[in-house]
Scaffold this active site. Sequence first.
Site, PDB file in Angstrom:
ATOM      1  N   GLY A  33       4.076   0.925   2.570  1.00 26.78           N
ATOM      2  CA  GLY A  33       3.996   0.201   1.306  1.00 26.78           C
ATOM      3  C   GLY A  33       4.661  -1.153   1.406  1.00 26.78           C
ATOM      4  O   GLY A  33       4.821  -1.696   2.499  1.00 26.78           O
ATOM      5  N   HIS A  39      -0.180  -6.634   6.308  1.00 32.53           N
ATOM      6  CA  HIS A  39      -0.877  -5.349   6.115  1.00 32.53           C
ATOM      7  C   HIS A  39      -2.335  -5.579   5.714  1.00 32.53           C
ATOM      8  O   HIS A  39      -3.236  -4.902   6.182  1.00 32.53           O
ATOM      9  CB  HIS A  39      -0.220  -4.543   4.981  1.00 32.53           C
ATOM     10  CG  HIS A  39       1.196  -4.144   5.226  1.00 32.53           C
ATOM     11  ND1 HIS A  39       2.242  -4.670   4.526  1.00 32.53           N
ATOM     12  CD2 HIS A  39       1.734  -3.254   6.091  1.00 32.53           C
ATOM     13  CE1 HIS A  39       3.370  -4.126   4.936  1.00 32.53           C
ATOM     14  NE2 HIS A  39       3.098  -3.272   5.889  1.00 32.53           N
TER      15      HIS A  39
END
Length: 283
Positions: A33, A39
């Site tokens: 996360g 990402h």
Amino acid sequence: MNITIVRSINDLRSYVRKWKKSDESISIVPTMGALHAGHLSLVREATSLSDRVIVTLFVNPSQFESTEDLDKYPRNEDDDIEKLTPFNVDLLYAPQTDEIYPSGHSTKIVVSGVSQGLCGDFRPGHFDSVATVVGKLLAQSLADKAFFGEKDFQQLHVIKRMVLDLDLPVEIVPCKTIREPDQLALSSRNSQLSSNDRKIAPILAQTLFDAADQIKEGVDVATVLYNSKEKLIRSGFRKIDYIEFRADRDLRVLSKFDECGRIMAAVYLGKIRLIDNVEISKY
Ligand code: PAF
């Protein structure tokens, strides 16, 4: 597009079974996360290379050095979901800790060799924890491809070695490090830097790029590493865990530039540990 969220292995597997039945290829992007553009570049690459994409969101407690470090790790699932929304992600797999480590869990994956030295010397057990959780995520998702950033270059080697040694039928796809305009490598930890340390932080990448240029020009490797370390200390980095020149292929220590290598470093700014690496290609 709304992302479907699953939290159990059973729910994950029921999607995976359906996709496998219709011969669709599956990619996985494992994350903890606190998603950033780094990402998202993995997600973009995954969506371009497969029919179905699973992003995992699991803050793996065992890979943190201390509970303080684990508690400080930024968490905001709603924010992460919003960032993933523009992408063609099929599933967000966000299990709770007891789904991944149910009571009685006693198996660990230990990858020797590439997990020793560098971060392995300063974070004992860290790569065992990473290998174990990634091994589990790969087994749970039965993904054909898995995407990892080159910023965590030693982690990437540990995972590749594990996949090779355990004959796991998955292709590991490395993705380039994404940087801020001032060259700081993107990391979820950057948000924890004080505003003054944020100004100092890019000096790490700049020093590594300078070192890479000098090594390419033929300056002695040991001299370059020594000068780079001195520069980082003078610039305000509190502690240098390491700055080393390693082989790109297998992380062997290189004393000369006779094959493709990486300058790799881990340093502290205040209480925040930053890692980065820069490729030095022969081509
Ligand atoms: O690189 C990370 O974010 C983590 O180490 C990973 C691969 C998701 C395993 O927890």
